[in-house]
Motif scaffolding. Structure first.
Motif, PDB file in Angstrom:
ATOM      1  N   UNK A  97      12.019   1.129   4.434  1.00  0.00           N
ATOM      2  CA  UNK A  97      11.449   0.204   5.414  1.00  0.00           C
ATOM      3  C   UNK A  97      10.425   0.897   6.308  1.00  0.00           C
ATOM      4  N   UNK A  98       9.338   0.196   6.590  1.00  0.00           N
ATOM      5  CA  UNK A  98       8.316   0.686   7.519  1.00  0.00           C
ATOM      6  C   UNK A  98       8.754   0.296   8.929  1.00  0.00           C
ATOM      7  N   UNK A  99       9.194   1.260   9.700  1.00  0.00           N
ATOM      8  CA  UNK A  99       9.774   0.996  11.016  1.00  0.00           C
ATOM      9  C   UNK A  99       8.706   0.743  12.086  1.00  0.00           C
ATOM     10  N   UNK A 100       7.690   1.583  12.128  1.00  0.00           N
ATOM     11  CA  UNK A 100       6.682   1.492  13.195  1.00  0.00           C
ATOM     12  C   UNK A 100       5.687   0.373  12.913  1.00  0.00           C
ATOM     13  N   UNK A 101       5.162  -0.260  13.973  1.00  0.00           N
ATOM     14  CA  UNK A 101       4.116  -1.283  13.777  1.00  0.00           C
ATOM     15  C   UNK A 101       2.862  -0.678  13.148  1.00  0.00           C
ATOM     16  N   UNK A 102       2.074  -1.526  12.543  1.00  0.00           N
ATOM     17  CA  UNK A 102       0.847  -1.104  11.870  1.00  0.00           C
ATOM     18  C   UNK A 102      -0.350  -1.496  12.732  1.00  0.00           C
TER      19      UNK A 102
END
Length: 436
Positions: free
Chosen positions: A176-181
């Motif tokens: 999972x990509x935790x940090x915002x983009x």
């Protein structure tokens, strides 16, 4: 002779390029052409390019307006993927134009296209043909007054911090990509009726697209979560296209930035950009979700060879092996939703194939009591995976005159009726002739 010698040397020079192109046995052993409008992008976006090179891609950097540009030589494509990081280029150089890029995709090859508010007509035209429409306002940016990065100064809030990602492990990986983009650029819309195009990164419901330098005189044409920031398209020939409204999305600066989303107390030491562009590029370049089917076979139950035709009511077996490319090797593909149709004008038999967890899918069924020309058809289409379309034609014949059973069980009542009629007629005749 001199001309023949020069031609021979040119062919020898291009052969290594042709041999290194995309092959079904090694989908990621490929050359990639990177077109930029400024060669400084090699350093400002080096994290993204280094990620590709570390995975075995051979990148060839050229200016987008280079007069010697060409995708083909002697009828053969020199590259198997194209990265177009030149949003402001008004005209592509050499033999490249919008049609040449679209033909490149039509040939089954992949494309990554990044735009921004200065996107030229040729960039917008390519995106439109791939099912994506950028905002018609040439200076429009995506603005969000609630889902912006707090490091941005108060004002237009064009630095978006988005976490509205598509839920698909095959497209974005299982981590999972935790940090915002972080995103700064122009938004685009996707036709919901077009099943080939998907939104990967969307704006929040409070976002809108407008020129931040002017006051709004009319409602924005793009608003809310209908705004797509990054979209993908998988064509019917399994060519893959990524379209981003932001070139900065791939930059080192955005990848290394500290991120804190407005309204959140959580501060991330690093944005999700690097992970996002790495994982999405793996999908675009077929390092994930690329399927192949081999050893398609069918036979009568108990036999080893494929027959030239079947007879009605025969018992048969169908099997196929399906594998997925892992980036380095072919691994067994495991799923419980692969189906085969026994098809003539419409499916007469529809069976779900069972698998042995090693890539082999098989089933057995009885040929329907209908004769004609049938097809074994497998049409497998799942989100993020290359589509499989398999078809194998086989005729089905009726029983020959000497193949029918002498006595059919279902006809016993008729047999009994015939013999009882004969016996009754015989008894009646005896009684009529000899009874006084």
């Amino acid at each position: 002779m001199a001309r023949l010698g020069a031609l021979f040397l040119a062919v020898i020079a291009v052969l290594p390029l042709i041999c290194s192109c995309f092959s079904a046995d090694s989908p990621t052993d490929r050359r990639v052409l990177v077109l930029v409008d400024d060669l400084a992008l090699r350093s400002s976006h080096s994290l993204f390019f280094n990620s590709l090179q570390s995975r075995g891609f051979d990148l060839d950097f050229k200016l987008a307006d280079d007069p010697k540009l060409s995708l083909q030589r002697y009828g053969q494509y020199l590259y198997d993927a194209l990265i177009l990081f030149a949003p402001s280029t008004q005209r592509l150089g050499g033999s490249l134009d919008q049609n040449a890029v679209l033909e490149f995709v039509d040939s089954g090859r992949d494309l990554i296209l990044a735009a921004d508010s200065s996107a030229s007509d040729v960039i917008r035209g390519i995106a439109t043909e791939c099912g994506v429409d950028f905002d018609e306002d040439l200076e429009a940016l995506v603005i969000d007054h609630t889902s912006y990065a707090v490091s941005e100064t108060e004002g237009d809030h064009t630095l978006i911090a988005s976490d509205a990602l598509i839920h698909s492990d095959v497209i974005l990986g299982d981590k999972k990509i935790e940090a915002p983009i972080l995103f700064r650029g122009t938004g685009h819309s996707v036709n919901p009726a077009n099943s080939l195009v998907l939104k990967v990164l969307s704006a929040s419901p409070s976002a809108y697209s407008a020129n931040p330098k002017t006051k709004l005189s009319s409602p924005p044409s793009l608003t809310g979560s209908a705004i797509s920031l990054v979209s993908i398209m998988q064509a019917r020939n399994n060519a893959r296209v990524l379209i981003s409204g932001s070139l900065d999305l791939f930059s080192n600066r955005f990848s290394k930035s500290v991120v804190q989303k407005a309204g959140s107390k959580i501060k991330y030491e690093k944005s999700g950009n690097e992970q996002f562009v790495t994982e999405i590029s793996k999908w675009v370049f077929h390092e994930r979700g690329h399927l192949k089917a081999v050893n398609v076979s069918h036979r009568k139950v108990g036999e080893m060879t494929e027959p030239a035709m079947y007879r009605i009511n025969d018992d048969l077996e169908y099997s196929v092996e399906i594998y997925e490319w892992s980036g380095t090797s072919w691994e067994p593909y495991v799923a419980d939703d692969v189906q085969v149709q026994f098809y003539m004008m419409s499916p007469y038999v529809l069976k779900t194939l069972s698998n042995n967890q090693k890539g082999l899918y098989s089933t057995s069924f009885k040929v329907p009591d209908v004769y004609g020309v049938f097809q074994f058809k497998v049409e497998y289409q799942r989100l993020g995976y290359t589509s499989l379309r398999l078809a194998k034609q086989i005729p089905v014949r009726p029983f020959r005159h000497n193949e029918y059973e002498r006595f059919i069980t279902a006809a016993y009542p008729y047999y009994g009726a015939s013999f009882s009629t004969m016996a009754g007629f015989f008894i009646f005749s005896i009684v009529y002739l000899y009874h006084k």
